[in-house]
Motif scaffolding. Structure first.
Motif, PDB file in Angstrom:
ATOM      1  N   THR A   1       5.211  -5.862-109.956  1.00 60.85           N
ATOM      2  CA  THR A   1       6.202  -5.646-109.353  1.00 60.85           C
ATOM      3  C   THR A   1       5.430  -4.324-108.779  1.00 60.85           C
ATOM      4  OG1 THR A   1       7.799  -6.940-109.499  1.00 60.85           O
ATOM      5  CG2 THR A   1       8.318  -5.171-108.477  1.00 60.85           C
ATOM      6  N   GLY A   2       6.256  -3.849-107.696  1.00 60.89           N
ATOM      7  CA  GLY A   2       5.296  -1.968-107.520  1.00 60.89           C
ATOM      8  C   GLY A   2       6.056  -2.052-105.899  1.00 60.89           C
ATOM      9  N   PHE A   3       5.283  -1.312-105.480  1.00 64.40           N
ATOM     10  CA  PHE A   3       5.549  -0.148-103.765  1.00 64.40           C
ATOM     11  C   PHE A   3       4.338  -0.516-103.095  1.00 64.40           C
ATOM     12  CE2 PHE A   3       8.496   1.619-105.790  1.00 64.40           C
ATOM     13  CZ  PHE A   3       9.979   0.545-105.282  1.00 64.40           C
ATOM     14  N   ASP A   4       3.806  -1.695-101.545  1.00 67.16           N
ATOM     15  CA  ASP A   4       2.973  -2.033-101.256  1.00 67.16           C
ATOM     16  C   ASP A   4       1.755  -1.940-101.868  1.00 67.16           C
ATOM     17  OD1 ASP A   4       3.679  -1.199 -99.024  1.00 67.16           O
ATOM     18  OD2 ASP A   4       3.900   1.337 -99.427  1.00 67.16           O
ATOM     19  N   VAL A   5       1.547  -3.165-103.204  1.00 69.93           N
ATOM     20  CA  VAL A   5       0.738  -3.037-104.605  1.00 69.93           C
ATOM     21  C   VAL A   5      -0.480  -4.281-103.771  1.00 69.93           C
ATOM     22  CG1 VAL A   5       0.150  -4.413-106.455  1.00 69.93           C
ATOM     23  CG2 VAL A   5       1.919  -2.114-106.643  1.00 69.93           C
ATOM     24  N   SER A   6      -1.676  -3.596-103.531  1.00 62.92           N
ATOM     25  CA  SER A   6      -2.598  -4.312-103.139  1.00 62.92           C
ATOM     26  C   SER A   6      -2.884  -6.158-103.752  1.00 62.92           C
ATOM     27  CB  SER A   6      -3.453  -3.510-102.697  1.00 62.92           C
ATOM     28  OG  SER A   6      -5.062  -4.727-102.257  1.00 62.92           O
ATOM     29  N   ASP A   7      -2.830  -7.163-103.148  1.00 64.70           N
ATOM     30  CA  ASP A   7      -3.266  -8.367-103.835  1.00 64.70           C
ATOM     31  C   ASP A   7      -4.489  -7.888-103.613  1.00 64.70           C
ATOM     32  OD1 ASP A   7      -0.652  -9.162-103.124  1.00 64.70           O
ATOM     33  OD2 ASP A   7      -1.454 -11.288-101.998  1.00 64.70           O
ATOM     34  N   LYS A   8      -5.753  -7.281-103.718  1.00 56.55           N
ATOM     35  CA  LYS A   8      -7.144  -7.147-104.198  1.00 56.55           C
ATOM     36  C   LYS A   8      -6.888  -6.852-105.558  1.00 56.55           C
ATOM     37  CE  LYS A   8     -10.642  -4.687-102.225  1.00 56.55           C
ATOM     38  NZ  LYS A   8     -11.542  -4.217-100.590  1.00 56.55           N
ATOM     39  N   HIS A   9      -6.657  -5.551-105.639  1.00 63.32           N
ATOM     40  CA  HIS A   9      -6.730  -4.676-106.552  1.00 63.32           C
ATOM     41  C   HIS A   9      -5.892  -5.154-107.873  1.00 63.32           C
ATOM     42  CE1 HIS A   9      -8.065  -0.607-105.380  1.00 63.32           C
ATOM     43  NE2 HIS A   9      -6.767  -0.748-104.311  1.00 63.32           N
ATOM     44  N   VAL A  10      -5.124  -6.645-107.108  1.00 65.00           N
ATOM     45  CA  VAL A  10      -4.117  -6.688-108.752  1.00 65.00           C
ATOM     46  C   VAL A  10      -5.022  -7.863-109.068  1.00 65.00           C
ATOM     47  CG1 VAL A  10      -2.148  -8.165-109.668  1.00 65.00           C
ATOM     48  CG2 VAL A  10      -2.173  -6.716-107.773  1.00 65.00           C
ATOM     49  N   GLU A  11      -5.823  -9.474-108.691  1.00 61.77           N
ATOM     50  CA  GLU A  11      -6.663 -10.263-108.338  1.00 61.77           C
ATOM     51  C   GLU A  11      -8.172  -9.368-109.166  1.00 61.77           C
ATOM     52  OE1 GLU A  11      -9.072 -13.824-106.173  1.00 61.77           O
ATOM     53  OE2 GLU A  11      -8.863 -11.444-104.881  1.00 61.77           O
ATOM     54  N   ARG A  12      -8.633  -8.430-108.559  1.00 59.53           N
ATOM     55  CA  ARG A  12      -9.040  -7.126-109.585  1.00 59.53           C
ATOM     56  C   ARG A  12      -9.350  -6.837-110.428  1.00 59.53           C
ATOM     57  NH1 ARG A  12     -11.095  -2.150-109.766  1.00 59.53           N
ATOM     58  NH2 ARG A  12     -13.526  -1.648-110.337  1.00 59.53           N
ATOM     59  N   ALA A  13      -8.398  -6.301-111.253  1.00 61.33           N
ATOM     60  CA  ALA A  13      -7.428  -6.075-112.584  1.00 61.33           C
ATOM     61  C   ALA A  13      -7.593  -7.587-113.047  1.00 61.33           C
ATOM     62  CB  ALA A  13      -6.812  -5.551-111.558  1.00 61.33           C
ATOM     63  N   VAL A  14      -6.760  -8.663-113.009  1.00 62.92           N
ATOM     64  CA  VAL A  14      -6.841  -9.400-113.813  1.00 62.92           C
ATOM     65  C   VAL A  14      -8.484 -10.173-114.278  1.00 62.92           C
ATOM     66  CG1 VAL A  14      -6.328 -11.848-113.339  1.00 62.92           C
ATOM     67  CG2 VAL A  14      -4.450 -10.527-112.803  1.00 62.92           C
ATOM     68  N   SER A  15      -8.882 -10.265-113.235  1.00 64.66           N
ATOM     69  CA  SER A  15     -10.847 -10.956-113.464  1.00 64.66           C
ATOM     70  C   SER A  15     -11.176  -9.334-114.056  1.00 64.66           C
ATOM     71  CB  SER A  15     -11.292 -10.356-111.499  1.00 64.66           C
ATOM     72  OG  SER A  15     -12.521 -11.394-111.683  1.00 64.66           O
ATOM     73  N   LEU A  16     -11.264  -8.477-114.016  1.00 65.16           N
ATOM     74  CA  LEU A  16     -11.636  -8.044-115.072  1.00 65.16           C
ATOM     75  C   LEU A  16     -11.226  -7.885-116.545  1.00 65.16           C
ATOM     76  CD1 LEU A  16     -11.727  -4.088-112.889  1.00 65.16           C
ATOM     77  CD2 LEU A  16     -14.189  -5.816-114.100  1.00 65.16           C
ATOM     78  N   SER A  17     -10.008  -7.765-116.494  1.00 64.12           N
ATOM     79  CA  SER A  17      -9.287  -8.357-118.105  1.00 64.12           C
ATOM     80  C   SER A  17      -9.841  -9.121-118.226  1.00 64.12           C
ATOM     81  CB  SER A  17      -7.866  -8.328-117.417  1.00 64.12           C
ATOM     82  OG  SER A  17      -6.978  -8.828-119.098  1.00 64.12           O
ATOM     83  N   ALA A  18      -9.485 -10.542-117.671  1.00 64.63           N
ATOM     84  CA  ALA A  18     -10.266 -11.764-118.756  1.00 64.63           C
ATOM     85  C   ALA A  18     -12.017 -12.072-118.320  1.00 64.63           C
ATOM     86  CB  ALA A  18      -9.931 -12.963-117.015  1.00 64.63           C
ATOM     87  N   GLU A  19     -12.376 -11.124-117.451  1.00 66.05           N
ATOM     88  CA  GLU A  19     -13.802 -11.583-117.753  1.00 66.05           C
ATOM     89  C   GLU A  19     -14.646 -10.134-118.877  1.00 66.05           C
ATOM     90  OE1 GLU A  19     -15.722 -11.587-113.454  1.00 66.05           O
ATOM     91  OE2 GLU A  19     -14.025 -13.128-113.692  1.00 66.05           O
ATOM     92  N   LYS A  20     -14.351  -9.656-118.548  1.00 62.40           N
ATOM     93  CA  LYS A  20     -15.062  -7.965-119.558  1.00 62.40           C
ATOM     94  C   LYS A  20     -13.927  -7.539-120.745  1.00 62.40           C
ATOM     95  CE  LYS A  20     -17.215  -3.977-117.787  1.00 62.40           C
ATOM     96  NZ  LYS A  20     -17.558  -2.818-116.646  1.00 62.40           N
ATOM     97  N   TYR A  21     -11.997  -7.122-119.979  1.00 66.45           N
ATOM     98  CA  TYR A  21     -12.468  -6.130-120.958  1.00 66.45           C
ATOM     99  C   TYR A  21     -11.240  -6.494-122.341  1.00 66.45           C
ATOM    100  CZ  TYR A  21     -13.734  -2.359-117.596  1.00 66.45           C
ATOM    101  OH  TYR A  21     -14.802  -1.702-117.683  1.00 66.45           O
TER     102      TYR A  21
END
Length: 136
Positions: free
Chosen positions: A91-111
């Motif tokens: 949840t947030g103000f004007d949060v980009s789907d693209k940024h969330v997708e990238r964050a979830v992917s980086l967590s899953a694959e790298k961090y």
């Protein structure tokens, strides 16, 4: 890293981390989370730390992150996890789907050490949705 787990009574135990934090676990699930529930929540909290950190670095105006977890376990002993799903609700103000997708992917694959470690034997999937925060 070190920790200890001490029996309290019945099926209750208290774990103490190297940093001095404690958590109660209950094999009967009557007074605390079970050890397997703790494993699932550990994966969710580890991944959430990553997602929040990555979104903040991307200057996204995040006001809330929740990860909804579901898991399936084997029918036989040991009843290990066979599948686990992490679904992020951001949840947030004007949060980009693209940024969330990238964050979830980086967590899953790298961090996320916990989910990456579990992923060696558990089918883990990730998904997300983004909600606009309300002013007020």
């Amino acid at each position: 890293m070190q920790a200890s787990v001490k029996w309290l009574d019945n099926q209750r135990f208290v774990g103490t981390s190297e940093s001095g934090h404690t958590v109660v676990m209950d094999g009967d699930k009557t007074s605390a989370a079970s050890p397997m529930e703790m494993v699932m929540m550990a994966a969710g909290s580890c991944a959430s730390v990553d997602v929040v950190s990555i979104l903040k670095k991307a200057r996204q105006q995040v006001t809330g992150v929740e990860v909804q977890l579901s898991g399936e376990r084997a029918d036989a002993v040991p009843a290990v996890f066979t599948r686990m799903k992490l679904h992020f609700v951001v949840t947030g103000f004007d949060v980009s789907d693209k940024h969330v997708e990238r964050a979830v992917s980086l967590s899953a694959e790298k961090y996320c050490s916990v989910s990456i470690m579990l992923g060696k034997s558990v089918d883990i999937s990730h998904s997300f949705e983004v909600h606009q925060a309300e002013f007020g």
